[in-house]
Write a protein that holds these residues in place. Structure first.
Motif, PDB file in Angstrom:
ATOM      1  N   LEU A  26       0.852  -1.185   0.000  1.00 53.87           N
ATOM      2  CA  LEU A  26       0.000   0.000   0.000  1.00 53.87           C
ATOM      3  C   LEU A  26       0.889   1.236   0.000  1.00 53.87           C
ATOM      4  N   VAL A  27       0.607   2.154  -0.894  1.00 50.89           N
ATOM      5  CA  VAL A  27       1.330   3.419  -0.941  1.00 50.89           C
ATOM      6  C   VAL A  27       0.343   4.539  -0.648  1.00 50.89           C
ATOM      7  N   LEU A  28       0.602   5.272   0.431  1.00 51.17           N
ATOM      8  CA  LEU A  28      -0.295   6.326   0.886  1.00 51.17           C
ATOM      9  C   LEU A  28       0.410   7.669   0.713  1.00 51.17           C
ATOM     10  N   PRO A  29       0.172   8.361  -0.387  1.00 43.94           N
ATOM     11  CA  PRO A  29       0.869   9.625  -0.658  1.00 43.94           C
ATOM     12  C   PRO A  29       0.116  10.830  -0.113  1.00 43.94           C
ATOM     13  N   ASN A  30       0.780  11.962  -0.157  1.00 48.49           N
ATOM     14  CA  ASN A  30       0.114  13.249   0.023  1.00 48.49           C
ATOM     15  C   ASN A  30      -0.262  13.738  -1.371  1.00 48.49           C
ATOM     16  N   CYS A  31      -1.552  13.845  -1.626  1.00 50.92           N
ATOM     17  CA  CYS A  31      -2.032  14.180  -2.973  1.00 50.92           C
ATOM     18  C   CYS A  31      -2.094  15.679  -3.236  1.00 50.92           C
ATOM     19  N   ARG A  32      -1.746  16.472  -2.233  1.00 52.78           N
ATOM     20  CA  ARG A  32      -1.792  17.934  -2.410  1.00 52.78           C
ATOM     21  C   ARG A  32      -0.445  18.368  -2.985  1.00 52.78           C
ATOM     22  N   ALA A  33      -0.314  18.298  -4.297  1.00 51.60           N
ATOM     23  CA  ALA A  33       0.972  18.504  -4.964  1.00 51.60           C
ATOM     24  C   ALA A  33       1.232  19.981  -5.213  1.00 51.60           C
ATOM     25  N   ARG A  34       1.691  20.641  -4.173  1.00 48.35           N
ATOM     26  CA  ARG A  34       2.093  22.038  -4.252  1.00 48.35           C
ATOM     27  C   ARG A  34       3.128  22.279  -3.159  1.00 48.35           C
ATOM     28  N   GLU A  35       3.714  23.466  -3.143  1.00 50.21           N
ATOM     29  CA  GLU A  35       4.805  23.746  -2.207  1.00 50.21           C
ATOM     30  C   GLU A  35       4.369  23.550  -0.763  1.00 50.21           C
ATOM     31  N   ASP A  36       3.238  24.122  -0.372  1.00 45.21           N
ATOM     32  CA  ASP A  36       2.697  23.908   0.973  1.00 45.21           C
ATOM     33  C   ASP A  36       1.653  22.804   0.892  1.00 45.21           C
ATOM     34  N   ASP A  37       2.074  21.585   1.232  1.00 46.56           N
ATOM     35  CA  ASP A  37       1.169  20.442   1.109  1.00 46.56           C
ATOM     36  C   ASP A  37       0.648  19.971   2.460  1.00 46.56           C
ATOM     37  N   SER A  38       0.691  20.830   3.468  1.00 50.34           N
ATOM     38  CA  SER A  38       0.276  20.449   4.812  1.00 50.34           C
ATOM     39  C   SER A  38      -1.224  20.185   4.882  1.00 50.34           C
ATOM     40  N   ALA A  39      -1.598  19.349   5.838  1.00 49.23           N
ATOM     41  CA  ALA A  39      -3.004  18.989   6.029  1.00 49.23           C
ATOM     42  C   ALA A  39      -3.785  20.172   6.596  1.00 49.23           C
ATOM     43  N   ASP A  40      -5.106  20.097   6.467  1.00 50.90           N
ATOM     44  CA  ASP A  40      -6.018  21.121   6.974  1.00 50.90           C
ATOM     45  C   ASP A  40      -5.636  22.525   6.522  1.00 50.90           C
ATOM     46  N   PRO A  41      -5.432  22.725   5.228  1.00 50.51           N
ATOM     47  CA  PRO A  41      -5.047  24.058   4.759  1.00 50.51           C
ATOM     48  C   PRO A  41      -6.211  25.035   4.910  1.00 50.51           C
ATOM     49  N   PRO A  42      -5.919  26.304   5.157  1.00 51.77           N
ATOM     50  CA  PRO A  42      -7.003  27.287   5.306  1.00 51.77           C
ATOM     51  C   PRO A  42      -7.798  27.487   4.025  1.00 51.77           C
ATOM     52  N   ASP A  43      -7.202  27.123   2.881  1.00 48.11           N
ATOM     53  CA  ASP A  43      -7.894  27.281   1.599  1.00 48.11           C
ATOM     54  C   ASP A  43      -8.427  25.944   1.086  1.00 48.11           C
ATOM     55  N   ALA A  44      -8.849  25.084   2.005  1.00 50.79           N
ATOM     56  CA  ALA A  44      -9.276  23.733   1.617  1.00 50.79           C
ATOM     57  C   ALA A  44     -10.313  23.764   0.503  1.00 50.79           C
ATOM     58  N   PHE A  45     -11.335  24.616   0.654  1.00 52.71           N
ATOM     59  CA  PHE A  45     -12.398  24.689  -0.351  1.00 52.71           C
ATOM     60  C   PHE A  45     -12.093  25.817  -1.334  1.00 52.71           C
ATOM     61  N   SER A  46     -11.050  25.596  -2.119  1.00 48.67           N
ATOM     62  CA  SER A  46     -10.631  26.619  -3.078  1.00 48.67           C
ATOM     63  C   SER A  46     -10.092  25.952  -4.329  1.00 48.67           C
ATOM     64  N   LEU A  47     -10.105  26.702  -5.421  1.00 45.73           N
ATOM     65  CA  LEU A  47      -9.545  26.183  -6.669  1.00 45.73           C
ATOM     66  C   LEU A  47      -8.065  25.860  -6.514  1.00 45.73           C
ATOM     67  N   SER A  48      -7.359  26.625  -5.710  1.00 53.83           N
ATOM     68  CA  SER A  48      -5.934  26.391  -5.510  1.00 53.83           C
ATOM     69  C   SER A  48      -5.685  25.001  -4.916  1.00 53.83           C
ATOM     70  N   ASN A  49      -6.468  24.646  -3.918  1.00 49.83           N
ATOM     71  CA  ASN A  49      -6.320  23.333  -3.303  1.00 49.83           C
ATOM     72  C   ASN A  49      -6.752  22.234  -4.255  1.00 49.83           C
ATOM     73  N   TYR A  50      -7.858  22.443  -4.971  1.00 45.55           N
ATOM     74  CA  TYR A  50      -8.334  21.436  -5.918  1.00 45.55           C
ATOM     75  C   TYR A  50      -7.305  21.205  -7.031  1.00 45.55           C
ATOM     76  N   ARG A  51      -6.707  22.300  -7.501  1.00 44.80           N
ATOM     77  CA  ARG A  51      -5.720  22.174  -8.573  1.00 44.80           C
ATOM     78  C   ARG A  51      -4.479  21.408  -8.099  1.00 44.80           C
ATOM     79  N   ALA A  52      -4.164  21.535  -6.808  1.00 42.97           N
ATOM     80  CA  ALA A  52      -3.023  20.788  -6.273  1.00 42.97           C
ATOM     81  C   ALA A  52      -3.282  19.287  -6.345  1.00 42.97           C
ATOM     82  N   PHE A  53      -4.525  18.866  -6.097  1.00 40.96           N
ATOM     83  CA  PHE A  53      -4.881  17.453  -6.237  1.00 40.96           C
ATOM     84  C   PHE A  53      -4.780  17.024  -7.698  1.00 40.96           C
ATOM     85  N   ASP A  54      -5.254  17.869  -8.606  1.00 41.10           N
ATOM     86  CA  ASP A  54      -5.164  17.547 -10.028  1.00 41.10           C
ATOM     87  C   ASP A  54      -3.704  17.445 -10.469  1.00 41.10           C
TER      88      ASP A  54
END
Length: 277
Positions: A100-128
């Motif tokens: 099992l490989v469990l990655p961090n899917c938030r592929a951007r410079e600040d990939d920390s959990a519970d980001p303040p911009d969770a519901f934002s295009l910036s966060n969604y684009r990091a997943f994409d």
């Protein structure tokens, strides 16, 4: 039996009562925290790797990449008990041994959990953007450092919520790589939508949401939804409907629960039963 009953996970996709409980005498694999360099984000990134109990470099193992939800990180599936679920199944012979490989899917410079911009295009684009990190950085790292069985027949991708959306996006975009695609309560964004003051054009057009002819008969797609999910609502069923309209074979069901670990873990259990057979 009514047609709707065919999609009732409480009837057809049950789990044992103790499937998330460590079993007496069951040996579980090693949980490792690794770091790899990502050219996609320009920095080191963390990944959690769960090895089978009998892991040996003398053998090659299939791999399942498991993706987390919107505000989470690589610890999400650990907290949900994925190593215990798959470890119990491997010990009982109801699932193949796998990495099992469990990655961090938030592929951007600040990939920390519970980001303040969770519901934002910036966060969604990091997943994409994670499709690039996975393909170019993480998968090569896993192949180099672990005894991995090559080929799409030995490679799966799955996820919960935003991770489910990401799994569908990556799995259907990289069909030559992944033979198994699982989406548990997948988030909106596969098709155009507006929600939470965010609008997206969609990762696919509904008519293009399907398998290529070369992989229509050798790919497993499973989509699971909670019967009382008030977070992603009817978005999962819209993905099922599109696949059905496109005559794309897949598994679809709804199980008791909301947007929670009950649905998440039920999905993993039933997905793992069908992997690498």
């Amino acid at each position: 039996m009514q047609a709707g009953d065919l999609y009732d996970g409480d009837i057809h996709y049950k789990t044992p009562s103790d499937f998330r409980v460590p079993g007496e005498g069951v040996k579980y694999g090693t949980v490792k925290t690794d770091t790899y360099f990502s050219t996609t984000t320009g920095r080191d990134r963390r990944v959690t790797v769960v090895l089978p109990a009998s892991y040996s470099t003398d053998k090659k193992y299939p791999v399942c990449y498991l993706f987390h939800g919107l505000g989470q990180d690589d610890t999400d599936w650990l907290n949900a008990g994925a190593p215990v679920i798959v470890g119990n199944m491997a010990a009982a012979g109801t699932a193949e041994e796998m990495i099992l490989v469990l990655p961090n899917c938030r592929a951007r410079e600040d990939d920390s959990a519970d980001p303040p911009d969770a519901f934002s295009l910036s966060n969604y684009r990091a997943f994409d953007n994670f499709i690039n990190d996975l393909r170019d950085n993480l998968m090569p790292y896993i192949r180099e450092h672990y005894a991995v069985a090559e080929g799409r027949e030995n490679t799966a991708v799955a996820g919960f919520s935003m991770g489910g959306r990401t799994a569908l996006y990556i799995g259907l975009s990289m069909q030559d790589t992944f033979g198994y695609i699982g989406a548990f309560a997948p988030a909106p964004g596969i098709f155009p939508y507006e929600l939470n003051d965010v609008a997206e054009e969609g990762l696919f057009r509904p008519e293009d949401f399907c398998l290529e002819d070369a992989h229509r008969e050798d790919t497993l797609i499973m989509i699971v939804a909670g019967k009382s999910d008030e977070i992603v609502f009817e978005f999962p069923v819209s993905y099922h409907n599109a696949l059905e309209k496109n005559s794309c074979k897949h598994i679809w069901y709804k199980v008791s629960g909301g947007h929670d670990q009950n649905v998440m873990c039920n999905g993993l259990y039933n997905f793992a039963k069908k992997l690498f057979m």
